[in-house]
Design a protein around this motif. Structure first.
Motif, PDB file in Angstrom:
ATOM      1  N   LEU A   1       1.206  -1.523  10.330  1.00  0.00           N
ATOM      2  CA  LEU A   1       2.057  -1.891   9.191  1.00  0.00           C
ATOM      3  C   LEU A   1       2.940  -0.728   8.728  1.00  0.00           C
ATOM      4  O   LEU A   1       3.680  -0.860   7.752  1.00  0.00           O
ATOM      5  CB  LEU A   1       1.186  -2.375   8.018  1.00  0.00           C
ATOM      6  CG  LEU A   1       0.328  -3.618   8.288  1.00  0.00           C
ATOM      7  CD1 LEU A   1      -0.600  -3.916   7.119  1.00  0.00           C
ATOM      8  CD2 LEU A   1       1.215  -4.834   8.562  1.00  0.00           C
ATOM      9  N   GLY A   2       2.829   0.394   9.431  1.00  0.00           N
ATOM     10  CA  GLY A   2       3.668   1.551   9.100  1.00  0.00           C
ATOM     11  C   GLY A   2       3.301   2.201   7.780  1.00  0.00           C
ATOM     12  O   GLY A   2       4.161   2.715   7.060  1.00  0.00           O
ATOM     13  N   LEU A   3       1.983   2.195   7.450  1.00  0.00           N
ATOM     14  CA  LEU A   3       1.573   2.686   6.128  1.00  0.00           C
ATOM     15  C   LEU A   3       1.155   4.143   6.090  1.00  0.00           C
ATOM     16  O   LEU A   3       0.891   4.686   5.023  1.00  0.00           O
ATOM     17  CB  LEU A   3       0.407   1.826   5.603  1.00  0.00           C
ATOM     18  CG  LEU A   3       0.772   0.379   5.308  1.00  0.00           C
ATOM     19  CD1 LEU A   3      -0.464  -0.411   4.917  1.00  0.00           C
ATOM     20  CD2 LEU A   3       1.798   0.325   4.185  1.00  0.00           C
ATOM     21  N   GLY A   4       1.024   4.776   7.242  1.00  0.00           N
ATOM     22  CA  GLY A   4       0.681   6.199   7.232  1.00  0.00           C
ATOM     23  C   GLY A   4      -0.775   6.452   7.536  1.00  0.00           C
ATOM     24  O   GLY A   4      -1.546   5.540   7.841  1.00  0.00           O
ATOM     25  N   PHE A   5      -1.172   7.710   7.447  1.00  0.00           N
ATOM     26  CA  PHE A   5      -2.485   8.192   7.866  1.00  0.00           C
ATOM     27  C   PHE A   5      -3.049   9.109   6.781  1.00  0.00           C
ATOM     28  O   PHE A   5      -2.285   9.886   6.207  1.00  0.00           O
ATOM     29  CB  PHE A   5      -2.320   8.954   9.187  1.00  0.00           C
ATOM     30  CG  PHE A   5      -3.581   9.629   9.653  1.00  0.00           C
ATOM     31  CD1 PHE A   5      -4.509   8.936  10.409  1.00  0.00           C
ATOM     32  CD2 PHE A   5      -3.838  10.950   9.315  1.00  0.00           C
ATOM     33  CE1 PHE A   5      -5.678   9.562  10.828  1.00  0.00           C
ATOM     34  CE2 PHE A   5      -5.005  11.571   9.734  1.00  0.00           C
ATOM     35  CZ  PHE A   5      -5.915  10.883  10.490  1.00  0.00           C
ATOM     36  N   PRO A   6      -4.333   9.057   6.450  1.00  0.00           N
ATOM     37  CA  PRO A   6      -5.335   8.138   6.981  1.00  0.00           C
ATOM     38  C   PRO A   6      -5.129   6.715   6.455  1.00  0.00           C
ATOM     39  O   PRO A   6      -4.727   6.515   5.308  1.00  0.00           O
ATOM     40  CB  PRO A   6      -6.660   8.733   6.507  1.00  0.00           C
ATOM     41  CG  PRO A   6      -6.326   9.580   5.330  1.00  0.00           C
ATOM     42  CD  PRO A   6      -4.909  10.038   5.509  1.00  0.00           C
ATOM     43  N   GLY A   7      -5.438   5.749   7.300  1.00  0.00           N
ATOM     44  CA  GLY A   7      -5.066   4.367   7.027  1.00  0.00           C
ATOM     45  C   GLY A   7      -5.841   3.679   5.922  1.00  0.00           C
ATOM     46  O   GLY A   7      -5.272   2.868   5.183  1.00  0.00           O
ATOM     47  N   GLY A   8      -7.161   3.973   5.798  1.00  0.00           N
ATOM     48  CA  GLY A   8      -7.983   3.271   4.805  1.00  0.00           C
ATOM     49  C   GLY A   8      -7.410   3.378   3.398  1.00  0.00           C
ATOM     50  O   GLY A   8      -7.109   2.364   2.752  1.00  0.00           O
ATOM     51  N   PRO A   9      -7.216   4.625   2.904  1.00  0.00           N
ATOM     52  CA  PRO A   9      -6.663   4.752   1.549  1.00  0.00           C
ATOM     53  C   PRO A   9      -5.231   4.229   1.446  1.00  0.00           C
ATOM     54  O   PRO A   9      -4.844   3.665   0.415  1.00  0.00           O
ATOM     55  CB  PRO A   9      -6.702   6.259   1.262  1.00  0.00           C
ATOM     56  CG  PRO A   9      -7.311   6.918   2.428  1.00  0.00           C
ATOM     57  CD  PRO A   9      -7.686   5.894   3.451  1.00  0.00           C
ATOM     58  N   ALA A  10      -4.439   4.368   2.528  1.00  0.00           N
ATOM     59  CA  ALA A  10      -3.046   3.893   2.499  1.00  0.00           C
ATOM     60  C   ALA A  10      -3.022   2.369   2.377  1.00  0.00           C
ATOM     61  O   ALA A  10      -2.243   1.786   1.617  1.00  0.00           O
ATOM     62  CB  ALA A  10      -2.316   4.334   3.765  1.00  0.00           C
ATOM     63  N   LEU A  11      -3.916   1.710   3.120  1.00  0.00           N
ATOM     64  CA  LEU A  11      -3.992   0.250   3.085  1.00  0.00           C
ATOM     65  C   LEU A  11      -4.480  -0.225   1.709  1.00  0.00           C
ATOM     66  O   LEU A  11      -3.985  -1.211   1.164  1.00  0.00           O
ATOM     67  CB  LEU A  11      -4.931  -0.242   4.189  1.00  0.00           C
ATOM     68  CG  LEU A  11      -4.747  -1.692   4.587  1.00  0.00           C
ATOM     69  CD1 LEU A  11      -3.771  -1.800   5.754  1.00  0.00           C
ATOM     70  CD2 LEU A  11      -6.070  -2.325   4.999  1.00  0.00           C
ATOM     71  N   GLU A  12      -5.448   0.504   1.179  1.00  0.00           N
ATOM     72  CA  GLU A  12      -5.982   0.142  -0.143  1.00  0.00           C
ATOM     73  C   GLU A  12      -4.868   0.200  -1.193  1.00  0.00           C
ATOM     74  O   GLU A  12      -4.741  -0.695  -2.034  1.00  0.00           O
ATOM     75  CB  GLU A  12      -7.120   1.096  -0.528  1.00  0.00           C
ATOM     76  CG  GLU A  12      -7.607   0.859  -1.943  1.00  0.00           C
ATOM     77  CD  GLU A  12      -8.927   1.563  -2.263  1.00  0.00           C
ATOM     78  OE1 GLU A  12      -9.145   2.680  -1.762  1.00  0.00           O
ATOM     79  OE2 GLU A  12      -9.715   0.984  -3.018  1.00  0.00           O
ATOM     80  N   LYS A  13      -4.062   1.247  -1.119  1.00  0.00           N
ATOM     81  CA  LYS A  13      -2.964   1.410  -2.088  1.00  0.00           C
ATOM     82  C   LYS A  13      -1.931   0.295  -1.904  1.00  0.00           C
ATOM     83  O   LYS A  13      -1.473  -0.320  -2.863  1.00  0.00           O
ATOM     84  CB  LYS A  13      -2.321   2.781  -1.855  1.00  0.00           C
ATOM     85  CG  LYS A  13      -1.514   3.271  -2.997  1.00  0.00           C
ATOM     86  CD  LYS A  13      -1.273   4.776  -2.863  1.00  0.00           C
ATOM     87  CE  LYS A  13      -0.003   5.145  -3.614  1.00  0.00           C
ATOM     88  NZ  LYS A  13       0.833   6.069  -2.870  1.00  0.00           N
TER      89      LYS A  13
END
Ligand code: KG4
Ligand code: ZN
Length: 349
Positions: free
Chosen positions: A172-184
């Motif tokens: 989804l192009g959200l960046g790294f690390p993915g877990g916190p980026a996805l949560e946001k």
């Protein structure tokens, strides 16, 4: 007794000094997010090189913050595996060098068992309990009993939950690390906007599977022509918040269904959730609700002890000090799981 812990199994260089296995005098963690972010995931060779650059100052800071010197230590504990071999070897070789130079005993410990120590540091582990470790590399449910080695009830058959979050965030192009980026990104999103599978839902096994979920998201995006667009010009077929919320919800529901099934099978009143994914707010809120309904108390370590750290490694080394190597130079690193836990009948195998 003062233990120096050293942890370099993945992309965090960490050192800590712990008193008597429970009192954390210092815990230094230097992450490598800046290094790996452009690649959307960890590049193993770069990770080990960075460990090599920073291990000496990280250990020096841990000693400094604990207000102690090498001569006041009693023990060194180091992660021997599982993890990235190149990364592990940096911490292990450094620890061997320290042990050789100082004469201090060296205990090699298991990273996953280290995560299981984090509640101990935070005030105590309620036992008996079922414990989930959910991180970027591992998704395993354990049965924990007093004075017994942890046994495995279930484990992922493919990707770890954190890995599934990291890979979706990358898609989804959200960046790294993915877990916190996805949560946001999921904040304010509709968790039912995209119908995604709950892999192995309803199965009697306590194992997990996350690769199908990742593939379902990939297939959906592909069908919508998302990957046909240039990377810079990619438009998602629905809002990123709805996609992230739907995916996060699927991961959390899949994790919790198994955990509570395991807790019920073991007839335990306590569920412990550790590892990087345990930082997730939706996971914590949903677990608390499910726990209330079932009379099961859910426990987590504080945020800074969820992700990789060396305090947990020092605490485990102290507990396993009787396993100090007779010849530290012969200790080997291992990349895959060597936990001496056995699967139990409750694991459905
Ligand atoms: O335990 P950890 O630091 O390292 C491993 O042993 O793998 O866990 C890192 C994992 C990563 O996959 C990261 O995306 C995930 O934990 N993570 C989260 C959150 N914070 C870290 N996942 C979901 N929500 C978070 N807030
Ligand atoms: Zn970890």
């Amino acid at each position: 007794m003062l233990t120096l812990g050293i942890e370099t199994s993945c992309d965090d260089t960490a050192a800590a000094v712990v008193l008597d296995g429970t009192t954390v005098l210092s815990s230094v963690v230097q992450n490598q997010d800046d290094l790996h972010a452009p690649f959307g995931g960890i590049v193993p060779e770069m990770a080990s090189r960075r460990h090599l650059e920073v291990i000496t100052p990280v250990v020096a800071r841990a000693l400094d913050e604990a207000d102690c010197s090498l001569s006041s230590l009693d023990l060194i504990s180091v992660t021997a595996g599982p993890g990235l071999l190149g990364s592990l070897l940096v911490g292990l070789s450094y620890a061997k060098g320290l042990s050789y130079a100082t004469g201090l005993p060296l205990v090699p410990v298991d990273h996953i068992e280290g995560h299981l120590m984090t509640l101990e540091i935070a005030g105590g582990t309620p036992l008996p309990a079922v414990a989930l470790i959910s991180s970027g590399g591992h998704t395993t449910v354990f049965n924990l009993k007093r004075d017994e080695a942890p046994t495995i009830l279930g484990s992922t058959l493919d990707d770890a939950a954190g890995e599934a979050l990291d890979k979706a965030a990358k898609m989804l192009g959200l960046g790294f690390p993915g877990g916190p980026a996805l949560e946001k990104a999921a904040l304010g999103g509709n968790p039912t906007a995209l119908a995604l599978p709950r892999p192995m839902s309803g199965s009697r096994s306590l194992d997990f599977s996350f690769s199908g979920l990742k593939t379902a998201l990939f297939t959906y995006l592909k069908r919508q022509g998302y990957f046909d667009q240039t990377i810079e010009g990619r438009q998602l077929p629905m809002s990123v918040a709805d996609l992230a919320a739907s995916y996060q919800n699927a991961v959390v529901e899949t994790l919790l269904e198994r955990c509570f099934a395991a807790a019920t099978a073991c007839n335990t009143a306590h569920l412990i959730i550790v590892g990087g994914v345990a930082r997730n707010t939706l996971l914590r809120e949903q677990a608390a609700r499910m726990g209330d309904d079932r009379g099961i108390e859910v426990h987590y370590p504080p945020h800074h002890l969820c992700t990789d750290n060396a305090a947990m490694i020092a605490a485990l080394g102290y507990r396993e000090r009787h396993k100090a190597a007779s010849d530290p130079m012969t200790i080997n690193a291992y990349s895959t799981k060597a936990l001496k836990a056995r699967r139990t009948a409750a694991g459905g195998k």
